[in-house]
Structure formats: C-alpha cells, structure tokens
Design a protein around this motif. Sequence first.
Motif, PDB file in Angstrom:
ATOM      1  N   GLY A 156       0.674  -1.241   0.006  1.00 10.62           N
ATOM      2  CA  GLY A 156       0.183   0.040   0.058  1.00 10.62           C
ATOM      3  C   GLY A 156       0.626   1.206   0.101  1.00 10.62           C
ATOM      4  N   ALA A 157       0.338   2.102  -0.706  1.00 10.46           N
ATOM      5  CA  ALA A 157       0.974   3.551  -0.746  1.00 10.46           C
ATOM      6  C   ALA A 157       0.146   4.346  -0.033  1.00 10.46           C
ATOM      7  N   GLY A 158       0.734   5.124   0.829  1.00 13.34           N
ATOM      8  CA  GLY A 158       0.252   6.463   1.725  1.00 13.34           C
ATOM      9  C   GLY A 158       1.440   7.501   1.615  1.00 13.34           C
ATOM     10  N   THR A 159       1.592   7.785   2.960  1.00 14.01           N
ATOM     11  CA  THR A 159       2.737   8.635   3.341  1.00 14.01           C
ATOM     12  C   THR A 159       3.846   8.023   2.717  1.00 14.01           C
ATOM     13  N   GLY A 160       4.100   6.551   3.012  1.00 14.32           N
ATOM     14  CA  GLY A 160       5.056   5.927   2.569  1.00 14.32           C
ATOM     15  C   GLY A 160       4.708   4.701   1.892  1.00 14.32           C
ATOM     16  N   PHE A 161       5.647   3.653   1.569  1.00 13.47           N
ATOM     17  CA  PHE A 161       5.147   2.326   0.724  1.00 13.47           C
ATOM     18  C   PHE A 161       5.185   1.377   1.511  1.00 13.47           C
ATOM     19  N   GLY A 162       4.219   0.454   2.002  1.00 15.94           N
ATOM     20  CA  GLY A 162       4.547  -0.620   2.907  1.00 15.94           C
ATOM     21  C   GLY A 162       4.078  -2.088   2.440  1.00 15.94           C
ATOM     22  N   LYS A 163       4.552  -3.205   2.943  1.00 14.17           N
ATOM     23  CA  LYS A 163       4.417  -4.655   2.556  1.00 14.17           C
ATOM     24  C   LYS A 163       4.359  -5.379   3.497  1.00 14.17           C
ATOM     25  N   THR A 164       3.623  -6.244   3.655  1.00 19.26           N
ATOM     26  CA  THR A 164       3.698  -7.665   4.611  1.00 19.26           C
ATOM     27  C   THR A 164       3.173  -8.786   3.776  1.00 19.26           C
ATOM     28  N   THR A 165       3.663  -9.897   4.245  1.00 15.61           N
ATOM     29  CA  THR A 165       3.116 -11.179   4.146  1.00 15.61           C
ATOM     30  C   THR A 165       2.811 -11.996   5.071  1.00 15.61           C
ATOM     31  N   MET A 178       3.950 -11.100   8.702  1.00 16.97           N
ATOM     32  CA  MET A 178       5.292 -11.060   9.378  1.00 16.97           C
ATOM     33  C   MET A 178       5.698  -9.398   9.098  1.00 16.97           C
ATOM     34  N   PRO A 179       6.270  -9.063  10.084  1.00 18.67           N
ATOM     35  CA  PRO A 179       6.968  -7.627   9.736  1.00 18.67           C
ATOM     36  C   PRO A 179       7.831  -7.504   8.852  1.00 18.67           C
ATOM     37  N   SER A 180       7.543  -6.331   8.133  1.00 20.44           N
ATOM     38  CA  SER A 180       8.689  -6.023   7.115  1.00 20.44           C
ATOM     39  C   SER A 180       8.824  -4.620   6.883  1.00 20.44           C
ATOM     40  N   GLU A 181       9.827  -4.481   5.872  1.00 21.15           N
ATOM     41  CA  GLU A 181      10.215  -3.210   5.699  1.00 21.15           C
ATOM     42  C   GLU A 181      10.289  -3.272   4.031  1.00 21.15           C
ATOM     43  N   GLY A 182       9.483  -3.947   3.462  1.00 20.27           N
ATOM     44  CA  GLY A 182       9.511  -4.593   1.969  1.00 20.27           C
ATOM     45  C   GLY A 182       9.466  -3.490   1.149  1.00 20.27           C
ATOM     46  N   GLY A 183       8.859  -2.062   1.511  1.00 24.69           N
ATOM     47  CA  GLY A 183       8.506  -1.112   0.685  1.00 24.69           C
ATOM     48  C   GLY A 183       9.710  -0.173   0.231  1.00 24.69           C
ATOM     49  N   HIS A 184      10.780  -0.707   1.038  1.00 24.33           N
ATOM     50  CA  HIS A 184      12.184  -0.030   0.772  1.00 24.33           C
ATOM     51  C   HIS A 184      13.034  -0.877  -0.282  1.00 24.33           C
ATOM     52  N   ILE A 185      12.485  -1.765  -0.803  1.00 29.80           N
ATOM     53  CA  ILE A 185      13.271  -2.627  -1.879  1.00 29.80           C
ATOM     54  C   ILE A 185      13.380  -1.499  -3.193  1.00 29.80           C
ATOM     55  N   ASP A 186      14.546  -1.674  -3.738  1.00 28.91           N
ATOM     56  CA  ASP A 186      14.982  -0.947  -4.803  1.00 28.91           C
ATOM     57  C   ASP A 186      14.047  -1.004  -5.946  1.00 28.91           C
ATOM     58  N   PHE A 187      13.743   0.396  -6.515  1.00 30.03           N
ATOM     59  CA  PHE A 187      13.038   0.376  -7.648  1.00 30.03           C
ATOM     60  C   PHE A 187      13.854   0.122  -8.747  1.00 30.03           C
ATOM     61  N   ALA A 188      13.432  -0.798  -9.676  1.00 30.40           N
ATOM     62  CA  ALA A 188      14.514  -1.128 -10.817  1.00 30.40           C
ATOM     63  C   ALA A 188      13.641  -0.373 -12.319  1.00 30.40           C
ATOM     64  N   PRO A 189      14.372   0.363 -12.999  1.00 33.11           N
ATOM     65  CA  PRO A 189      13.623   1.064 -14.079  1.00 33.11           C
ATOM     66  C   PRO A 189      13.748   0.128 -15.209  1.00 33.11           C
ATOM     67  N   LYS A 190      12.635   0.123 -16.165  1.00 33.67           N
ATOM     68  CA  LYS A 190      12.579  -0.876 -17.059  1.00 33.67           C
ATOM     69  C   LYS A 190      12.811  -0.248 -18.391  1.00 33.67           C
ATOM     70  N   ASN A 191      12.854   1.292 -18.727  1.00 31.92           N
ATOM     71  CA  ASN A 191      13.181   1.753 -19.802  1.00 31.92           C
ATOM     72  C   ASN A 191      13.864   3.022 -19.630  1.00 31.92           C
ATOM     73  N   LYS A 192      14.096   3.576 -20.798  1.00 29.97           N
ATOM     74  CA  LYS A 192      14.887   5.019 -20.746  1.00 29.97           C
ATOM     75  C   LYS A 192      14.361   6.154 -19.871  1.00 29.97           C
ATOM     76  N   ASP A 193      13.058   6.206 -19.961  1.00 31.57           N
ATOM     77  CA  ASP A 193      12.267   7.256 -19.383  1.00 31.57           C
ATOM     78  C   ASP A 193      12.046   6.919 -17.969  1.00 31.57           C
ATOM     79  N   GLU A 194      12.041   5.795 -17.314  1.00 34.08           N
ATOM     80  CA  GLU A 194      12.014   5.418 -16.036  1.00 34.08           C
ATOM     81  C   GLU A 194      13.236   5.578 -15.087  1.00 34.08           C
ATOM     82  N   LEU A 195      14.341   5.344 -16.048  1.00 32.93           N
ATOM     83  CA  LEU A 195      15.732   5.701 -15.539  1.00 32.93           C
ATOM     84  C   LEU A 195      15.955   7.213 -15.532  1.00 32.93           C
ATOM     85  N   GLY A 196      15.229   7.851 -16.380  1.00 31.18           N
ATOM     86  CA  GLY A 196      15.398   9.412 -16.264  1.00 31.18           C
ATOM     87  C   GLY A 196      14.704   9.889 -15.118  1.00 31.18           C
ATOM     88  N   LEU A 197      13.438   9.116 -14.722  1.00 32.42           N
ATOM     89  CA  LEU A 197      12.852   9.648 -13.639  1.00 32.42           C
ATOM     90  C   LEU A 197      13.722   9.175 -12.337  1.00 32.42           C
TER      91      LEU A 197
END
Length: 348
Positions: A156-165, A178-197
């Motif tokens: 879920g996205a709100g003030t931050g981004f969270g995840k739990t399993t 399960m407690p998690s800070e999975g929202g902090h996993i690296d964002f991986a750009p898939k194309n040139k524009d996402e890399l620019g972002l």
Amino acid sequence: MQYVKKEYKRFNKTSYRSFILGGDIGGTNTNLGIFGVKNKSPTLLLSFHFKSKELKGLHEAINMVLKYMQGYRISITKASIGAAGVLSTKKELITVTNLKWHVNKKSLIKKTKLKKIILLNDFEAIGYGVNTLSKKDVKIVKKAKKIPKAPIVVIGAGTGFGKTTLFYNDQHKSYIPMPSEGGHIDFAPKNKDELGLANFIKKYRRIKQSISYQQVLSGSGLENIYVYLRKRFNKTKYTKEIDKSANKAMLISKYRKVDRTCKAVFEIFKKFYGTAAKDYAVDALSYGGIYISGGIAAKNNDIFDKTFIKNFYDSPQMKEVVLKTPVYVILDYNIGLLGAGFAGARFL
C-alpha cells in the motif's frame, strides 16, 4: 487538542467481557479505537482521529481517550498499537516515519494508565486486519480462484509504501503477518524514461544511493513524478495551485481527471503499482491474494485498470503465478485500526 470522534455501536460496561484500546499511528494521522471483546473477537465501538503533528506525543491522545471512557465507568489497561516506522527487535519502540515523537512502550506505560501494550509495524496491523474483511470492504481488481490458507501479500501507498506477507496459522485459525520493511526494496527502471525519472528523483531528493519503491509509490512519489513531468505540459490553473501547495499529492489526486499533467502522473503511478504487485506476488506465491491498502488506493480505486493489469502480467517466466493470483483493493479506511484491535483481542 482537536479530534474527530466516531461512534459505531451503542454499548455499556456490561456489553462485553473486556475492553481494549487499538491504535493506528502514522506521520499524518493518529487514530485510536475502543474495542469490546468477547471470545477473543473484537468489535470497534468508538474511534478518535487526531492530527499527528498537533500532538506532543502519543500519550496525550491516549490519556484523552482513556479519560473519555471514564464517562462509561470503563477503565482500559491494555492496548495494541500499530505505527508507521521501524519496530525494534525487542518490540518496545517504533521510530515513526515523518514525526518528531516515537512510540515507546515503557514511556506509554509510565505516562498513561495502560499496563500491557503490544506494538506492531503499521503493515503488520493492516495484515491482521485482513482477517476482519468482508466482501463489502474490498473491490475486486483481478479475479482468480483464491486458494484457502495460501499466503497473502498486502501492499500500500500512503505517506510511505508498505508491504507484509501473511501466513495462515492453524492454531490461531487466522492469518499472521510477518513484520517487513519491503516497501524499501530497490526500484528497478525498465526503460529510458523510467531511468530518467530515477536519476531525477536522486537529484531532486538528494539521494546518493539507489531509490526504492517508496520514492515512486507514495504521496511523495506522486510529487516526484509530477515535478519530473511538470515542464512537459503547459501551465494550467490546476498546476499553478499545485506548484504553490505544501501538499502536492492531495491536489494531484484531486485533479487527475481534469488536468493533463496530473493524468500523466497517475498513468506512470499505476504502471509502477502493477509492477510492484507482480514482484511481491511472485516473491510470496500469494495465491491467497494481493491486497492493496492505503489512502491513495481507497480514494482512487479506479486507477487499478487495464494499465495496472498489463504491468501486473508482465512476468514472462512467472506468468502462471500472476494469472492465478487474485488482486483486491481494501476500501475500509479503518483497516489498520481494526487489525490492531484484532491482534489485541487475540494476544493481550
């Protein structure tokens, strides 16, 4: 101290075997609830909603609520509190994101009449809340046959981004997150524009390391994408208002159907949401479902459309996994509070 009070059900001191306090604490809002408990099953009776930054500490809000309950001649000594931030290994402290004060179990026991407290990560609390959901509380985004007792993932996205399993526990006859800070996993750009972002966000936010999903899937993520796209479109009365605002995310969401820039922001936002949902579904084999929570999803649940689904399916090697995974949006704003109450009723 200003707050909003909501009543859900009439009750008196003899209506329930016991009463507990539940809490859902974030950088923006502090929500407290009174639950009546029978046979380890909680019922939300009252809720109190505060602005977090108007409080000097959580004890202020708790003491006000406990004093209010004295009007019913009910003394509450147990609480289950979920908060947005890192939970210490001993589960005694939560360092709350975007707040000057934190949730400290020992301090709360000292400064309030509470004697027993459970602390939870905010998405851990939301995970417990999944146990309380009914059909009216969710919107089906993608149909698939839900496998009983299979793992569930909540994002879920709100003030931050969270995840739990969530994994089903036969002893407790419920899902356990399960407690998690999975929202902090690296964002991986898939194309040139996402890399620019991604490169723009690093510069805009002065980030030296890689960026995470939280930088693109959150309120600040909406702002990041907006600022990145801003010069591609002409100024409008809407963008002029957004540019001056301290709460850009709220206005971007408000004007997403009438302003070209805001529309473009959400087109990118929902692509990233679809990709993130796919990544976490594959990671957990969540045949029990992907549940999407958070204020952005609940208020804009129509964004989970064909674009979202297209990106959710974009997993050539694991296509069978995502095809068999149902996706839901949680519509109940109180899900974190309900989850805290559920955990308190079961484990306090």
